[in-house]
Motif scaffolding. Sequence first.
Motif, PDB file in Angstrom:
ATOM      1  N   GLN A 150       0.960  -1.282   0.225  1.00 56.72           N
ATOM      2  CA  GLN A 150      -0.163   0.227   0.000  1.00 56.72           C
ATOM      3  C   GLN A 150       1.104   1.442   0.114  1.00 56.72           C
ATOM      4  OE1 GLN A 150      -2.914  -0.317   2.784  1.00 56.72           O
ATOM      5  NE2 GLN A 150      -3.572   2.479   2.384  1.00 56.72           N
ATOM      6  N   LEU A 151       2.191   1.182   0.962  1.00 57.07           N
ATOM      7  CA  LEU A 151       3.111   2.840   0.412  1.00 57.07           C
ATOM      8  C   LEU A 151       3.255   2.900  -0.456  1.00 57.07           C
ATOM      9  CD1 LEU A 151       3.717   1.613   5.150  1.00 57.07           C
ATOM     10  CD2 LEU A 151       3.227   3.748   3.664  1.00 57.07           C
ATOM     11  N   MET A 152       3.916   1.604  -1.676  1.00 53.98           N
ATOM     12  CA  MET A 152       4.483   1.438  -2.279  1.00 53.98           C
ATOM     13  C   MET A 152       4.144   2.380  -3.452  1.00 53.98           C
ATOM     14  SD  MET A 152       7.565   0.733  -3.890  1.00 53.98           S
ATOM     15  CE  MET A 152       8.410  -0.194  -2.625  1.00 53.98           C
ATOM     16  N   GLN A 153       2.545   1.638  -3.373  1.00 56.42           N
ATOM     17  CA  GLN A 153       1.650   2.162  -4.606  1.00 56.42           C
ATOM     18  C   GLN A 153       1.291   3.423  -4.195  1.00 56.42           C
ATOM     19  OE1 GLN A 153       0.308  -0.192  -6.967  1.00 56.42           O
ATOM     20  NE2 GLN A 153       0.700   1.937  -7.028  1.00 56.42           N
ATOM     21  N   GLU A 154       1.273   3.969  -3.028  1.00 54.41           N
ATOM     22  CA  GLU A 154       0.484   5.179  -2.780  1.00 54.41           C
ATOM     23  C   GLU A 154       1.932   6.293  -2.925  1.00 54.41           C
ATOM     24  OE1 GLU A 154      -0.257   6.273   1.359  1.00 54.41           O
ATOM     25  OE2 GLU A 154      -1.769   5.013   1.555  1.00 54.41           O
ATOM     26  N   ARG A 155       3.271   6.068  -3.359  1.00 51.78           N
ATOM     27  CA  ARG A 155       4.092   6.770  -3.451  1.00 51.78           C
ATOM     28  C   ARG A 155       4.055   7.075  -5.098  1.00 51.78           C
ATOM     29  NH1 ARG A 155      10.285   3.459  -2.492  1.00 51.78           N
ATOM     30  NH2 ARG A 155       9.587   4.183  -0.002  1.00 51.78           N
TER      31      ARG A 155
END
Length: 467
Positions: free
Chosen positions: A236-241
């Motif tokens: 999720q964090l990588m996707q947000e980035r």
Amino acid sequence: MEKMAAVILAAGEGKRMKSQLPKVLHPICGRPMLEHVIEAAKSICSEIIVVVGHKGEEVKNFFADTVFYAEQKEQLGTAHAVMQAKSLLPAKGSVLILCGDTPLLTAETLQGLLQTFKETEAAATILSARVPDPYGYGRIIRDASGNVQKIVEEKDADSKERAVTEINTGTYLFEVNYLRRALSEVNNDNAQREYYLTDCIALILQYGGIVNTHLLSDYRLALGVNDRLQLAEAQQLMQERINRQLMEAGVTLIDPKSTYVDAGVQVSQDTILMPQTFLKGETRIGSGCVIGPNTEITDCRIGDGVVIRHSVATGCIIADKVTVGPYAHLRPETELKTGVKIGDFVEIKKSSLGSGSKVAHLAYIGDAQVGQDVNIGAGAIVVNYDGQNKHQTIIGDEAFIGCNSNLVAPVKIGKGAFVAAGSTIARDVPEGALAIERTQQVNKDGLARRFLEKKAAKNDESRQEKE
Ligand code: UD1
Ligand code: CA
């Protein structure tokens, strides 16, 4: 860039993942987590050494000769892992050490770490983070004046040490000679009976080396993936980035939370990504496109002004101004030239369609080479498979393939030829010819009317019976 080496620890089994796949090969935004770590390390290092062990062959197969490998046959701890790479380490200078399971670290973070290390002439600089919940991480223990004393692992920490919220991210820069000396002295006198890399810190201080920390500004980047919950969190964090970078580059995401774009996918300005869009692998999308909703695109090259709705496309080359869907399936080696229109419930496999050609509804095209401005009617099927082999179909420019026709491959339809609806075509059709293959139609005068009259009479009878 000076020639600095990085050692990435990736030999552990990752028990808590409960998986057949080695932990570091679990994908995050389409790439194994280890690949994200390697990419970040490459920003400051020219030589990458990966320590492999558990299912090491799988890891080596994946990364092949893009990195060097050291083997750790038994997983006796993180210091033991680094020791296996000893012969590959440079004779002098510095070495970056990272864990294969911290995929969110960025190039900027590592550059900051390197700067601190250099400016302070440190023997070791630890990348640390302040986290709300330090459970499971090694804690950075400092003396009264704030100098680093040691790192204590969760399982070895007393209650006071456990209360410390500054943690070790598992990323460090070491002066290589201090590191070598410390590694040779580390023991496994601890709760897990492991050789801890973290114990090198106290040893280096004993030798008189300077040890300090570089604090991570966003603690979430330190996330270590040990189980599937942390895997989902990292995803999720990588996707947000990735999504943030797309938006900053001029791409519209109607609903970033439901837009899934793999690392490395390129999307140009003014393209709109609708909800539930998945862009995967080596996909490149031009400008001014509208992609989605509900669309999955893998390994495709897509031009400008393309519209793809509710569809699946894999391994295709799609030129400018093509429209696809809803509900189309474009399979590998499909090439659509400028302005092609693919409508609903159309499947295309390993075929090329020339510019301006249309397959508007309910058709299957396989192993075909279709010219320009060809019109393929509803329900048309290219019969490319005889149960044993696949055969080619060639359709010339401006040909017209009527509804519900079958083109039995191998077959050639000439330029400007016309195939009448419902025909099963098994022989070549010359240029400009009309091919029709149907049985003669028979009309029986008055038969329909008599049929209706009979039916009405029957209905009358049954009504009278009921009364
Ligand atoms: C480690 C650190 C801890 C830190 C945390 C950050 C130690 C002793 N502890 O703990 O201070 O807060 O990372 O995420 O270093 N590995 C090997 N060989 C081994 C053991 C581990 O290659 O024998 C690899 C693993 O594959 C993994 C990495 O080293 O990629 C870290 O190992 P892991 O067991 O996850 O350590 P943590 O308990 O998370
Ligand atoms: Ca870990």
